[in-house]
Design a protein around this motif. Structure first.
Motif, mmCIF file in Angstrom:
data_model
loop_
_atom_site.group_PDB
_atom_site.id
_atom_site.type_symbol
_atom_site.label_atom_id
_atom_site.label_comp_id
_atom_site.label_asym_id
_atom_site.label_seq_id
_atom_site.Cartn_x
_atom_site.Cartn_y
_atom_site.Cartn_z
ATOM 1 N N GLU A 59 0.817 -1.243 0.097
ATOM 2 C CA GLU A 59 -0.040 -0.046 -0.083
ATOM 3 C C GLU A 59 0.920 1.100 -0.010
ATOM 4 O OE1 GLU A 59 -3.721 0.251 -0.009
ATOM 5 O OE2 GLU A 59 -3.041 -1.535 -0.961
ATOM 6 N N VAL A 98 -16.318 -11.051 3.462
ATOM 7 C CA VAL A 98 -15.894 -9.428 3.459
ATOM 8 C C VAL A 98 -16.384 -8.615 4.356
ATOM 9 C CG1 VAL A 98 -17.613 -8.746 2.020
ATOM 10 C CG2 VAL A 98 -15.528 -7.590 1.679
ATOM 11 N N GLN B 2 -13.514 5.336 -0.400
ATOM 12 C CA GLN B 2 -14.125 5.173 1.256
ATOM 13 C C GLN B 2 -13.322 6.007 2.125
ATOM 14 O OE1 GLN B 2 -14.073 0.914 1.388
ATOM 15 N NE2 GLN B 2 -12.092 0.969 2.678
ATOM 16 N N PHE B 94 -15.553 -0.671 5.667
ATOM 17 C CA PHE B 94 -15.413 -1.407 4.350
ATOM 18 C C PHE B 94 -16.554 -0.871 3.297
ATOM 19 C CE2 PHE B 94 -12.415 -4.667 4.887
ATOM 20 C CZ PHE B 94 -12.691 -5.196 6.445
ATOM 21 N N SER B 95 -16.165 -0.990 2.173
ATOM 22 C CA SER B 95 -17.188 -0.831 1.170
ATOM 23 C C SER B 95 -17.185 -2.374 0.673
ATOM 24 C CB SER B 95 -17.048 0.012 0.091
ATOM 25 O OG SER B 95 -15.762 -0.177 -0.825
ATOM 26 N N SER B 98 -14.706 -5.210 -0.775
ATOM 27 C CA SER B 98 -13.322 -5.034 -0.456
ATOM 28 C C SER B 98 -13.032 -5.573 0.732
ATOM 29 C CB SER B 98 -13.324 -3.354 -0.006
ATOM 30 O OG SER B 98 -11.957 -3.020 0.406
ATOM 31 N N TYR B 99 -11.671 -6.093 0.749
ATOM 32 C CA TYR B 99 -10.771 -6.557 1.710
ATOM 33 C C TYR B 99 -9.930 -5.411 2.745
ATOM 34 C CZ TYR B 99 -12.380 -11.248 -0.144
ATOM 35 O OH TYR B 99 -12.558 -11.988 -0.585
ATOM 36 N N ILE B 100 -10.010 -4.303 2.172
ATOM 37 C CA ILE B 100 -9.132 -3.422 2.664
ATOM 38 C C ILE B 100 -10.216 -2.403 3.595
ATOM 39 C CG2 ILE B 100 -7.460 -1.710 2.452
ATOM 40 C CD1 ILE B 100 -6.643 -4.636 1.266
ATOM 41 N N THR B 102 -10.971 0.829 5.811
ATOM 42 C CA THR B 102 -10.173 2.402 6.040
ATOM 43 C C THR B 102 -10.530 2.726 7.432
ATOM 44 O OG1 THR B 102 -10.602 3.088 3.779
ATOM 45 C CG2 THR B 102 -10.528 4.690 5.544
#
Lengths: 113, 113
Positions: A59, A98, B2, B94-95, B98-100, B102
């Protein structure tokens, strides 16, 4: 039940030395894995994440690297540490759905002198 | 894209009084929202999450959070604060797909005896 381990807990290293931090997860399979850095006890910076063995996404460009040699093992490395690498490093895992929450390890406090 | 905002760096409250830690978010699609707590020199611990359903979510240690879609907020609340609640609190989003996550910058909660 699932557990996540990080070691070492604390580390003091000179500038220019190498680094290896290890994270392992027990009690789950095929987790998503994450490395974060937290500076000054505040916000989290995502460094790397992995969705499978050998699959690493970065990232933030920097002198750190990550590897996932086994399903539940995630390693953070550096060939030459900088002063700015000091911080609190957190490993986390998340299940495949997720909408799952993340589970964090106890962290490694790294001080580069 | 996001994003998460925690507008207060610090919240001070007297023991026994109600507490609120604020969080607003921005995502494309349906949000998956989380609260975590971090005690000094420890990893983050999951408190609660909103995925779908009832807008009022109850979590660990007597905490709850209310999802407000029109105000894009997910404020953390507790009816009666304890000194032991003093810690750093993170909101995350999360959105879909996504696995990431914020994370917000964190809010330091200080409960005075």
């Amino acid at each position: 039940s699932q557990t996540i381990h990080q070691w070492p807990a604390t580390l003091v290293q000179p500038v220019g030395s190498p680094l290896s931090l290890e994270c392992t997860v027990e009690g789950t399979s095929n987790p998503n894995l994450y490395w974060y850095r937290q500076a000054a006890g505040r916000g989290l910076q995502l460094l790397f994440y992995s969705v499978g063995i050998g699959q690493i996404s970065s990232e933030v460009p920097q002198n750190l690297s990550a590897s996932r040699p086994q399903d539940r093992q995630f390693i953070l490395s550096s060939k030459k540490l900088l002063l700015s690498d000091s911080g609190f490093y957190l490993c986390a895992w998340m299940g495949r759905r997720v909408n799952n929450e993340q589970f964090f390890g106890p962290g490694t406090r790294l001080t580069v002198l | 894209a996001q994003s998460v905002a925690q507008p207060e760096d610090q919240v001070n409250v007297a023991e026994g009084n109600p507490l609120t830690v604020k969080c607003t978010y921005s995502v494309s699609g349906n949000p998956y929202l989380f609260w975590y707590v971090q005690y000094p020199n420890r990893g983050l611990q999951f408190l609660l999450k909103y995925i779908t359903g009832d807008n009022l979510v109850k979590g660990s240690y007597g905490f709850e959070a209310e999802f407000n879609k029109s105000q894009t907020s997910f404020h953390l609340k507790k009816p009666s604060a304890l000194v032991s609640d003093s810690a750093l609190y993170f909101c995350a989003v999360f959105s879909g797909g996504s696995y990431i996550p914020t994370f917000g910058r964190g809010t330091s909660l200080i409960v005075h005896p």
